[in-house]
Structure formats: C-alpha cells, structure tokens
Write a protein that holds these residues in place. Structure first.
Motif, PDB file in Angstrom:
ATOM      1  N   GLU A  18       0.815  -1.220   0.000  1.00 14.33           N
ATOM      2  CA  GLU A  18       0.000   0.000   0.000  1.00 14.33           C
ATOM      3  C   GLU A  18       0.846   1.267   0.000  1.00 14.33           C
ATOM      4  OE1 GLU A  18      -1.078   1.180   4.474  1.00 14.33           O
ATOM      5  OE2 GLU A  18      -1.875  -0.785   3.936  1.00 14.33           O
ATOM      6  N   ASN A  19       0.284   2.297  -0.632  1.00 17.15           N
ATOM      7  CA  ASN A  19       0.889   3.629  -0.626  1.00 17.15           C
ATOM      8  C   ASN A  19       2.320   3.634  -1.152  1.00 17.15           C
ATOM      9  OD1 ASN A  19      -1.221   5.336   0.222  1.00 17.15           O
ATOM     10  ND2 ASN A  19      -0.871   4.865   2.377  1.00 17.15           N
ATOM     11  N   THR A  20       2.588   2.802  -2.157  1.00 18.69           N
ATOM     12  CA  THR A  20       3.883   2.822  -2.837  1.00 18.69           C
ATOM     13  C   THR A  20       3.653   3.130  -4.307  1.00 18.69           C
ATOM     14  OG1 THR A  20       3.811   0.436  -3.290  1.00 18.69           O
ATOM     15  CG2 THR A  20       4.922   1.144  -1.260  1.00 18.69           C
ATOM     16  N   MET A  21       4.716   3.532  -4.974  1.00 13.28           N
ATOM     17  CA  MET A  21       4.567   3.921  -6.381  1.00 13.28           C
ATOM     18  C   MET A  21       4.127   2.741  -7.242  1.00 13.28           C
ATOM     19  SD  MET A  21       5.017   7.122  -6.241  1.00 13.28           S
ATOM     20  CE  MET A  21       4.665   7.303  -7.989  1.00 13.28           C
ATOM     21  N   LYS A  74      13.448   7.770   3.548  1.00 17.70           N
ATOM     22  CA  LYS A  74      13.724   7.230   2.222  1.00 17.70           C
ATOM     23  C   LYS A  74      14.650   6.012   2.265  1.00 17.70           C
ATOM     24  CE  LYS A  74      11.476   9.343  -0.990  1.00 17.70           C
ATOM     25  NZ  LYS A  74      10.614   8.531  -1.886  1.00 17.70           N
ATOM     26  N   LYS A  75      15.326   5.806   3.377  1.00 13.90           N
ATOM     27  CA  LYS A  75      16.218   4.651   3.508  1.00 13.90           C
ATOM     28  C   LYS A  75      15.477   3.382   3.921  1.00 13.90           C
ATOM     29  CE  LYS A  75      20.139   7.595   4.779  1.00 13.90           C
ATOM     30  NZ  LYS A  75      21.093   7.970   5.862  1.00 13.90           N
ATOM     31  N   LEU A  76      14.204   3.545   4.313  1.00 10.43           N
ATOM     32  CA  LEU A  76      13.454   2.394   4.813  1.00 10.43           C
ATOM     33  C   LEU A  76      12.887   1.548   3.669  1.00 10.43           C
ATOM     34  CD1 LEU A  76      11.459   4.097   7.714  1.00 10.43           C
ATOM     35  CD2 LEU A  76      13.602   2.798   7.864  1.00 10.43           C
ATOM     36  N   ASP A  77      12.759   0.276   3.937  1.00 11.66           N
ATOM     37  CA  ASP A  77      12.127  -0.683   3.025  1.00 11.66           C
ATOM     38  C   ASP A  77      10.615  -0.644   3.286  1.00 11.66           C
ATOM     39  OD1 ASP A  77      10.985  -2.973   1.899  1.00 11.66           O
ATOM     40  OD2 ASP A  77      12.495  -4.348   2.699  1.00 11.66           O
ATOM     41  N   ALA A  78       9.852  -0.212   2.282  1.00  4.23           N
ATOM     42  CA  ALA A  78       8.401  -0.085   2.448  1.00  4.23           C
ATOM     43  C   ALA A  78       7.634  -1.166   1.698  1.00  4.23           C
ATOM     44  CB  ALA A  78       7.937   1.297   1.979  1.00  4.23           C
ATOM     45  N   GLY A  79       8.335  -2.252   1.301  1.00  4.98           N
ATOM     46  CA  GLY A  79       7.664  -3.288   0.535  1.00  4.98           C
ATOM     47  C   GLY A  79       7.781  -4.692   1.060  1.00  4.98           C
ATOM     48  N   TYR A  86       9.148  -6.919  -3.196  1.00  8.56           N
ATOM     49  CA  TYR A  86       9.008  -5.460  -3.247  1.00  8.56           C
ATOM     50  C   TYR A  86       9.948  -4.758  -2.271  1.00  8.56           C
ATOM     51  CZ  TYR A  86       4.836  -7.108  -5.598  1.00  8.56           C
ATOM     52  OH  TYR A  86       3.984  -7.766  -6.448  1.00  8.56           O
ATOM     53  N   SER A  87      11.090  -5.372  -1.995  1.00  7.44           N
ATOM     54  CA  SER A  87      12.016  -4.813  -1.010  1.00  7.44           C
ATOM     55  C   SER A  87      12.603  -3.469  -1.434  1.00  7.44           C
ATOM     56  CB  SER A  87      13.152  -5.798  -0.736  1.00  7.44           C
ATOM     57  OG  SER A  87      13.903  -6.031  -1.921  1.00  7.44           O
ATOM     58  N   GLN A  88      12.523  -3.148  -2.719  1.00  4.84           N
ATOM     59  CA  GLN A  88      13.088  -1.878  -3.197  1.00  4.84           C
ATOM     60  C   GLN A  88      12.088  -0.719  -3.129  1.00  4.84           C
ATOM     61  OE1 GLN A  88      16.407  -1.659  -3.905  1.00  4.84           O
ATOM     62  NE2 GLN A  88      16.278  -3.761  -3.129  1.00  4.84           N
ATOM     63  N   GLU A  89      10.855  -1.005  -2.733  1.00 14.00           N
ATOM     64  CA  GLU A  89       9.872   0.081  -2.633  1.00 14.00           C
ATOM     65  C   GLU A  89      10.188   0.979  -1.441  1.00 14.00           C
ATOM     66  OE1 GLU A  89       7.387   0.953  -4.780  1.00 14.00           O
ATOM     67  OE2 GLU A  89       8.347  -0.583  -6.049  1.00 14.00           O
TER      68      GLU A  89
END
Length: 251
Positions: A18-21, A74-79, A86-89
């Motif tokens: 959610e809430n990722t590009m 921005k350094k956090l993994d959001a995926g 999706y570890s690069q999100e």
C-alpha cells in the motif's frame, strides 16, 4: 444512471504494498479512475505518503513518522512487509506522486487524505496546497480528512479545491458538518450509503464516496444506491464488474 467511479485505495493495495509507487501505477494499469493515498509530515516538514502515524506495520523502521526527516524515511524498506519481491519500494513523497501524475498518459484523479486526526500536524494543509499549486493539479485533486477543522482550514485557504468529509459508521450529523465546513462530498462506509442518511446527503447535493469495497456484490448494491465513487484495494477486480444503469436510485 452513472456507474460508480473506481478509485484504488492506497493504490492497488490488495496485490501490491500500500501507498507505494508500484501500487499507484498498478491501479492505473487496472483502469482505475483515481487513487486514494494518505499524507503526513516528516520532521523536516515534508509531505510523505504513509497511512499509519508509526512505521512498524508497513516498513522495516520503528517510531513515529514525525520524528524522522524525509531523507531518513527514504532509507526504509516499504515493501518487504508485503512480499520480499518489493524490497526496493520506498515511502513516496507527495511531490513524487504529483510528478508521476504529470507524466503523459496519466489522467488519474487523486484523493489525498490529510492524516491529522490523531497527530495535528502544524501546517499540513498549507504544505499540501502549495504542492498542488506548484504542479497545477487542483482540478484533479480531492482533499479528505476525518478532522473537520482541518477541512475547514483547507476551505479557508482555498475556496475552490474539492473537499471530502471522511466519516466512520453512521453518525447523525455528518451532512450538517459537511455543509458547515464547505465540503463537496461525504466519504463513508457502505452502511452509511445504505442508511436513511443517504437520501439526506443526496438532497444536500453531497455525493457519497465509499471505502473500502472489495466485493463485486457490494459494488452492485452501491451502484443501485447511486453512489458516486467506490474505493477499493482491488481495482482490477471491481473494474471488470458489469453494473446495471437502470436500477432505482435510492436518493
């Protein structure tokens, strides 16, 4: 009778983090008319797209969003919480989303939920409105919040941008509050749209946008009730549901 518009709730969040590009882009690919996302402020006053006030559920970080700068977030993994694929999100900034919306072929509408009902982010309304103005995006934007005072401030700052008053359950005075703060629509759950208050909202000229609808049979019922928009984690699924145009409108 118009078919309800389909908005991707936090993007295509049923199949993507959610809430990722990637979730936003996949909602567009699925044929959604718009996307809904959530905005909070960082320690250095940047508008970022994340639902929770804390980081633990949707990133590998801990703590509150407001305690970190944009560069730190921005350094956090959001995926990876969703799937390791999706570890690069990363957590997007609102500016990144507005830049994406300005690309050729992107005609989506954008519902920005101001997440200031728990933490009263000072200046959130001004910062979001400034970004919208910088990207000349007002015609495509809906601002919503559970905080009526925040929406009242939005209306004071901008008399024309579209506002949606967010409610949960079936509150008695939602229509009156929406009118008082200058809202253009009510964003509600299915039970409100199917309640006796739906007619009252319709008579007041307040369209209903419904969250979060993930079942075709519920979409059909809401279509029969004449709702304006449904927000879904599954835009690809609901976009393909045949909806009748001639069923009796309830308000």
């Amino acid at each position: 009778m118009p078919v309800p518009l389909i908005f991707g709730h936090r993007g295509a969040s049923g199949a993507f983090p959610e809430n990722t590009m990637i979730a936003f882009e996949e909602a567009r690919n699925a044929g959604a008319a718009g996307i809904e996302l959530d905005v909070q402020l960082t320690k250095d006053g940047q508008a970022v797209v994340i639902h929770d006030e804390t980081l633990q559920r949707t990133t590998n970080g801990t703590g509150e969003v407001q305690d970190f700068t944009l560069a730190q977030l921005k350094k956090l993994d959001a995926g990876s919480w969703f799937a390791t694929t999706y570890s690069q999100e990363r957590i997007p900034s609102l500016e990144e989303v507005l830049q994406w919306m300005n690309r050729d072929g992107n005609n989506l509408r954008l519902n920005i939920e101001l997440k200031n009902d728990i933490i009263p982010y000072d200046g959130l309304e001004e910062k979001v409105l400034a970004l919208i103005a910088a990207y000349d995006a007002e015609e495509r934007i809906i601002l919503s919040s559970f905080n009526p005072d925040s929406l009242k401030r939005v209306r004071m700052l901008n008399p024309t941008i579209e506002i949606g008053y967010l409610i949960a359950g079936v509150p008695d005075l939602a229509v009156e509050t929406a009118i008082r703060i200058g809202a253009d629509a009510i964003h509600c759950q299915t039970e409100y749209a199917l309640s006796r208050y739906a007619g009252k909202a319709g008579q007041a000229g307040l369209p209903l946008r419904i969250y979060t609808v993930n079942r075709p049979d519920v979409l059909m019922r809401l279509s029969e009730a004449g709702v304006d928009t449904v927000m879904t984690d599954e835009p690809g699924l609901l976009k393909g549901v045949p909806v009748h145009h001639t069923i009796r409108k309830l308000f």
